[in-house]
Design a protein around this motif. Structure first.
Motif, PDB file in Angstrom:
ATOM      1  N   MET A   1      90.418  19.568   0.223  1.00 12.13           N
ATOM      2  CA  MET A   1      90.462  19.764  -1.212  1.00 12.13           C
ATOM      3  C   MET A   1      89.459  18.806  -1.866  1.00 12.13           C
ATOM      4  N   THR A   2      88.734  19.338  -2.816  1.00 11.39           N
ATOM      5  CA  THR A   2      87.784  18.520  -3.560  1.00 11.39           C
ATOM      6  C   THR A   2      88.512  17.800  -4.690  1.00 11.39           C
ATOM      7  N   ILE A   3      88.252  16.518  -4.830  1.00 10.41           N
ATOM      8  CA  ILE A   3      88.796  15.725  -5.928  1.00 10.41           C
ATOM      9  C   ILE A   3      87.638  15.424  -6.880  1.00 10.41           C
ATOM     10  N   ASP A   4      87.840  15.727  -8.152  1.00  8.24           N
ATOM     11  CA  ASP A   4      86.877  15.429  -9.214  1.00  8.24           C
ATOM     12  C   ASP A   4      85.528  16.117  -9.045  1.00  8.24           C
ATOM     13  N   ASP A   5      85.561  17.417  -8.772  1.00 10.60           N
ATOM     14  CA  ASP A   5      84.327  18.195  -8.830  1.00 10.60           C
ATOM     15  C   ASP A   5      83.671  17.913 -10.179  1.00 10.60           C
ATOM     16  N   PRO A   6      82.407  17.528 -10.215  1.00 11.67           N
ATOM     17  CA  PRO A   6      81.782  17.104 -11.472  1.00 11.67           C
ATOM     18  C   PRO A   6      81.847  18.146 -12.596  1.00 11.67           C
ATOM     19  N   GLN A   7      81.654  19.410 -12.270  1.00  8.26           N
ATOM     20  CA  GLN A   7      81.693  20.445 -13.308  1.00  8.26           C
ATOM     21  C   GLN A   7      83.107  20.610 -13.863  1.00  8.26           C
ATOM     22  N   ALA A   8      84.088  20.682 -12.984  1.00  4.02           N
ATOM     23  CA  ALA A   8      85.476  20.828 -13.439  1.00  4.02           C
ATOM     24  C   ALA A   8      85.917  19.586 -14.212  1.00  4.02           C
TER      25      ALA A   8
ATOM     26  N   GLY B   1      93.200   4.293 -25.789  1.00  2.00           N
ATOM     27  CA  GLY B   1      92.864   3.189 -24.905  1.00  2.00           C
ATOM     28  C   GLY B   1      92.265   3.791 -23.644  1.00  2.00           C
ATOM     29  N   LYS B   2      92.735   3.324 -22.510  1.00  2.00           N
ATOM     30  CA  LYS B   2      92.230   3.834 -21.233  1.00  2.00           C
ATOM     31  C   LYS B   2      92.648   5.296 -21.040  1.00  2.00           C
ATOM     32  N   VAL B   3      91.725   6.102 -20.555  1.00  2.00           N
ATOM     33  CA  VAL B   3      91.966   7.509 -20.237  1.00  2.00           C
ATOM     34  C   VAL B   3      91.589   7.722 -18.775  1.00  2.00           C
ATOM     35  N   ALA B   4      92.471   8.356 -18.014  1.00  2.00           N
ATOM     36  CA  ALA B   4      92.213   8.665 -16.605  1.00  2.00           C
ATOM     37  C   ALA B   4      92.428  10.164 -16.399  1.00  2.00           C
ATOM     38  N   ILE B   5      91.357  10.858 -16.050  1.00  2.00           N
ATOM     39  CA  ILE B   5      91.419  12.298 -15.807  1.00  2.00           C
ATOM     40  C   ILE B   5      91.009  12.538 -14.364  1.00  2.00           C
ATOM     41  N   THR B   6      91.814  13.321 -13.653  1.00  2.00           N
ATOM     42  CA  THR B   6      91.532  13.641 -12.256  1.00  2.00           C
ATOM     43  C   THR B   6      91.722  15.138 -12.054  1.00  2.00           C
ATOM     44  N   VAL B   7      90.767  15.752 -11.369  1.00  2.00           N
ATOM     45  CA  VAL B   7      90.835  17.179 -11.058  1.00  2.00           C
ATOM     46  C   VAL B   7      91.085  17.325  -9.559  1.00  2.00           C
ATOM     47  N   TYR B   8      92.088  18.125  -9.223  1.00  2.00           N
ATOM     48  CA  TYR B   8      92.470  18.366  -7.838  1.00  2.00           C
ATOM     49  C   TYR B   8      92.134  19.815  -7.495  1.00  2.00           C
TER      50      TYR B   8
END
Length: 126
Positions: A1-8, A72-79
């Protein structure tokens, strides 16, 4: 599985910031467009528990706008290709008390949508 595909990741990040803009401007139409239109979409807030998009829409219409805040801090992760999480700290105007927001995003045919959200204030008892 790709984590954090740049486009997504760029797409979800843009959707997240569009939601924040809509929230601060009380743009109900834009907020609705970013939440999945289904009875399975849920939102837990600081003082409310909302099951289904109809309950979420009714709450938004009745509250007359969100308290203003800064992120404040923002954390975004795409699975993979179709699921993402967005977690953010925020601070309401006039307060140093930290708030927290978590969103689960799913990619549908019409774009990335929030399917679950949770908002809380640090130290809140309700």
């Amino acid at each position: 599985m790709t984590i954090d595909d740049p486009q997504a990741l760029a797409q979800v990040t843009a959707a997240f910031h569009e939601y924040e803009r809509a929230l601060m401007e009380d743009d109900l139409q834009a907020m609705d467009a970013l939440f999945h239109d289904a009875p399975t979409t849920n939102r837990y807030g600081v003082g409310e528990v909302l099951y289904g998009i109809d309950a979420i829409r009714a709450f938004r219409k009745g509250r007359c706008g969100s308290p203003q805040r800064r992120l404040g801090k923002v954390a975004i992760t795409v699975y993979g290709d179709n699921f993402a999480t967005a977690d953010a700290e925020f601070f309401r105007d006039g307060s140093d008390r930290r708030g927290r927001q978590s969103q689960s995003w799913v990619r549908f045919a019409d774009g990335w949508k929030v399917v679950s959200a949770h908002v809380s204030l640090e130290g809140a008892t309700s």
